[in-house]
Structure formats: C-alpha cells, structure tokens
Design a protein around this motif. Sequence first.
Motif, PDB file in Angstrom:
ATOM      1  N   ILE A 182       5.679   9.842  -9.746  1.00 42.86           N
ATOM      2  CA  ILE A 182       4.682   9.532 -10.647  1.00 42.86           C
ATOM      3  C   ILE A 182       3.324   9.061  -9.803  1.00 42.86           C
ATOM      4  O   ILE A 182       3.612   8.350  -8.901  1.00 42.86           O
ATOM      5  CB  ILE A 182       4.733   8.438 -11.779  1.00 42.86           C
ATOM      6  CG1 ILE A 182       3.587   8.418 -12.489  1.00 42.86           C
ATOM      7  CG2 ILE A 182       5.110   7.087 -11.420  1.00 42.86           C
ATOM      8  CD1 ILE A 182       3.793   7.673 -14.045  1.00 42.86           C
TER       9      ILE A 182
ATOM     10  N   ASP B 146       5.066  12.809 -17.481  1.00 35.71           N
ATOM     11  CA  ASP B 146       4.855  13.895 -16.329  1.00 35.71           C
ATOM     12  C   ASP B 146       4.761  15.514 -17.247  1.00 35.71           C
ATOM     13  O   ASP B 146       5.478  15.449 -17.924  1.00 35.71           O
ATOM     14  CB  ASP B 146       5.748  13.888 -15.220  1.00 35.71           C
ATOM     15  CG  ASP B 146       5.822  12.772 -14.681  1.00 35.71           C
ATOM     16  OD1 ASP B 146       5.019  11.931 -15.104  1.00 35.71           O
ATOM     17  OD2 ASP B 146       6.698  12.424 -13.721  1.00 35.71           O
TER      18      ASP B 146
ATOM     19  N   LYS C 205      -0.132   7.288  -8.827  1.00 31.28           N
ATOM     20  CA  LYS C 205      -1.058   6.307  -9.412  1.00 31.28           C
ATOM     21  C   LYS C 205      -2.131   5.827  -8.586  1.00 31.28           C
ATOM     22  O   LYS C 205      -2.277   6.398  -7.546  1.00 31.28           O
ATOM     23  CB  LYS C 205      -0.341   4.924  -9.601  1.00 31.28           C
ATOM     24  CG  LYS C 205       0.919   4.988 -10.446  1.00 31.28           C
ATOM     25  CD  LYS C 205       1.875   3.831 -10.239  1.00 31.28           C
ATOM     26  CE  LYS C 205       2.997   3.602 -11.279  1.00 31.28           C
ATOM     27  NZ  LYS C 205       2.647   2.974 -12.623  1.00 31.28           N
TER      28      LYS C 205
ATOM     29  N   ALA D 199      -5.529   9.184 -15.217  1.00 32.48           N
ATOM     30  CA  ALA D 199      -6.085   7.875 -14.976  1.00 32.48           C
ATOM     31  C   ALA D 199      -7.542   7.851 -14.898  1.00 32.48           C
ATOM     32  O   ALA D 199      -7.948   6.817 -15.629  1.00 32.48           O
ATOM     33  CB  ALA D 199      -5.610   7.537 -13.622  1.00 32.48           C
TER      34      ALA D 199
ATOM     35  N   HIS E 140      -1.737  14.180 -12.581  1.00 28.72           N
ATOM     36  CA  HIS E 140      -1.885  12.353 -12.769  1.00 28.72           C
ATOM     37  C   HIS E 140      -3.189  11.774 -12.578  1.00 28.72           C
ATOM     38  O   HIS E 140      -3.462  10.743 -13.271  1.00 28.72           O
ATOM     39  CB  HIS E 140      -0.466  12.082 -12.053  1.00 28.72           C
ATOM     40  CG  HIS E 140       0.706  12.352 -12.398  1.00 28.72           C
ATOM     41  ND1 HIS E 140       1.943  11.860 -12.101  1.00 28.72           N
ATOM     42  CD2 HIS E 140       0.993  13.498 -13.317  1.00 28.72           C
ATOM     43  CE1 HIS E 140       2.778  12.281 -12.616  1.00 28.72           C
ATOM     44  NE2 HIS E 140       2.434  13.397 -13.474  1.00 28.72           N
TER      45      HIS E 140
ATOM     46  N   THR F 143       1.143  10.033 -21.618  1.00 28.94           N
ATOM     47  CA  THR F 143       1.426   9.654 -20.080  1.00 28.94           C
ATOM     48  C   THR F 143       2.391  10.185 -19.435  1.00 28.94           C
ATOM     49  O   THR F 143       3.029   9.844 -18.310  1.00 28.94           O
ATOM     50  CB  THR F 143       1.412   8.034 -19.929  1.00 28.94           C
ATOM     51  OG1 THR F 143       2.432   7.700 -20.922  1.00 28.94           O
ATOM     52  CG2 THR F 143       0.206   7.463 -20.565  1.00 28.94           C
TER      53      THR F 143
ATOM     54  N   HIS G  13      -0.633   5.893 -14.878  1.00 30.63           N
ATOM     55  CA  HIS G  13      -1.027   6.519 -13.651  1.00 30.63           C
ATOM     56  C   HIS G  13      -2.024   5.405 -12.834  1.00 30.63           C
ATOM     57  O   HIS G  13      -2.725   5.726 -12.275  1.00 30.63           O
ATOM     58  CB  HIS G  13      -1.639   7.690 -13.957  1.00 30.63           C
ATOM     59  CG  HIS G  13      -0.704   8.766 -14.555  1.00 30.63           C
ATOM     60  ND1 HIS G  13       0.584   9.078 -13.791  1.00 30.63           N
ATOM     61  CD2 HIS G  13      -0.698   9.302 -15.538  1.00 30.63           C
ATOM     62  CE1 HIS G  13       1.121   9.901 -14.626  1.00 30.63           C
ATOM     63  NE2 HIS G  13       0.406   9.927 -15.746  1.00 30.63           N
TER      64      HIS G  13
END
Length: 401
Positions: A150, A316, A152, A121, A117, A314, A69
């Motif tokens: 996804i 989803d 990030k 991170a 997500h 990591t 992410h």
Amino acid sequence: MEGQRIAGKYRLARLLGRGGMGSVWLAEHLSLRTPVAIKLIDVEAAKNATARARFDREAQIAARIRSAHVVKVLDHGLTDDGLPYIAMECLAGESLRDRLSARRRLTPAETAKIVSHICRALSRAHEVGLVHRDIKPENIFIAREDDGEIVKILDFGVAKVTDALAITGMDPTRTGALLGTPYYMSPEQARGLKSVDYRSDLWSLGVVVFECLTGARPFTAPALGPLIAKILGTPPPALSAAAPGAGIPVEVEAWMRKALAVEPDARFASARELSEAFMVASGVADSMDRGSSAGLPDGKPPSAVRPPDGVWETADTVALPSGDGRAPVAAAPQPPVAATPQPPVAAAPQPPVAPLSSATGPGAVAAARPVAPARVLVWAVVLLAIALLAVSGVLAATLLR
C-alpha cells in the motif's frame, strides 16, 4: 539517543533516518509493547519558531486526513526536554526514491498503483482544504501490509491550508514563499504566487509519474534559476524520447502533457480525474479481469468533467504484480478441445418478407406477409366441409317433419 525514553511512554530503539528538520526513530511503546516511529525535531531547528510551528502543523494536518494512504499519527507531545515529537505508525517497506534507485524505472502497471493510491490521499487532503506542496519520491512510501503493498504519503510539513478556519495560528508556510523540492515544484510555486491550490500537487505528481516511467526527471538544470526557467517555459520532453525502450503507451504521452501543463486551468480538474485518466491511458483499466473500469477509485467509468466531492474507498484497486515487484504468473494455456464433427443441417427455406408499403407509417408494428397457396387450399377445404355439414343438417330436419 538510543535507549532514551520519550514522554515516559516510548523508548528509542534505533535511528531510521534523518531529514532537514529532524530524525525518525524506531521506538517501542512501553505499555503496549508495540513498535512505533518517533519523529524528533533537531535541537537547533526547535529554536526557530517557524520550523517548530511547521513541525507541530505536520502532526495536526496528518491527523485530520482519514485515509489509509496517509501515514497515521498516533500521538503528539513534548519530550522531557521540551522538544516536540510525533509518534506515527511503524511502516515496513521502502520509499519510492529507494525503489527507483534500485530499479531505475517502473512499468505502467506498477506506476498505476502509485498514481491510484496517492490520488486517494490527495483527494482526501484537498477535500479538507489542504495542499501538500511537496509531493516527491522521498515523501511517497511503499509499505508492505499482509501479502500486498500500500502506498502512503509522508511529511505534511510544508502543506498549505486553504481553509482559513481549519487550523488557527500562524501559517509557517506563508503564502509567496518558495517551498518544496525544486525539481517537483509547480510553475505557480516556482513563481511564488499566492494562488497555489490543489492543482499544484497534481503537477508535482505528474513529475513523479514521469520519473517512474522513464527513470529521469522532465526538468533538470545545474542551478535553481535555469531550472525555474525550464519549468515555466519549456514543454516536458516526450516519454518515448526519455525512455525509448520502455514500451510506454502513446496515450500516456497525451496524459503527461495535460498533467504538466503550465497553466493550472489546463490540467486535470481533480486528483480523481487524474487517476482515472491514467488508468485508461496506461491500459490498466482495460486489461483487468474486473472490467473496463477496474482500477478506478470507485469502479465507475472516467468522466471528462470534474466529479463531485465524495468519499472514496480505501481498498487497493490496482495491485502491483506481486509484493516483490515481479511480473504476475500467467495461467498456463489450455490445449484446444477438438470439436466432434456434426453433419450439416439444411435450414428450412423461409418465405420472403414483404417490405413495408409506402402507406405504412413509422409506428407500424409489422408488415403484411403473403399467404402461402397451400394454406389457402386447406382453409377452403375446411370451410367447404363446414358448409356441407350445415346443408345436410337442414335437409335431415326437413325430412323428419
């Protein structure tokens, strides 16, 4: 600059966007023939030592965080002109800012994926002593991968290193400087305090969530001074007042008050705790087929205490309804199957159970049951027959003598 070669390895194809310090280009790796994103610092910005150091630190910091992410840094170096560049993975998708501009606001379920997500991170960044300090929709990218999406984090250019030994050299984001986008700055950032830590990122994420759910920011003002005054001294407006028809659960209101608490100690204790609490408050965790803890980073029920540091998966855990943002397709309801009527079966009467006597202590296994009269009669006949047989045997033995 289109067609220009970078470090003999990349060829610029087209401009993707510009920022405060430079530009991002779609490029091709000359030997691998694969697309990459090249971030270049502006010539004028490169003349500023602080700006150049920030650019270099962004590459170093992003490369340290091992998370799906966080945008991956593939390469870092100098162009033939001596300007630094960063080669990153090429992402297909849109920023959260673009999505909000197109749709104004997101549903609680869609927002839950953003939260899940981004917290993954941030957890990885905080574990290695990094504070992003500029969480905002422009730095959140929703990338399309395979059949899903996804989320990030981009741009660690203003990140603060809380571990003094993590990265050597000058810190271009010197402590006490007013950094970050004003609408998303935490109260401690707005004060320019030296004690800015990971909880500042959690506050900024709370502002992002507010904007996702309502389509508006919680704090606005025509100038920086009044804006800072609101951030420091005005409670955030209620979500229901900012978006009356959004159908936001009342539990999210309490979550938001904690996320946007002025004092860091009154906020969530970690990114993980913030994420878990939002999954439950928004109803996502309770509505998934995988159980009440679905959507949580590690599948465990949320805890009120700060969880220990650890490695998060990591993959989803909270999927958007579909790749294009449409609502999931509900399964067609099945007609009820008529049950074949059965004749009622009378239950056999059971003898009453005698209550425990006062002499029976707590450790008693069972209470005595009354013996049925018929059972007593049967046992009496059996015992009488045995006695008669015994007497007959004795008389027979006596006569035979």
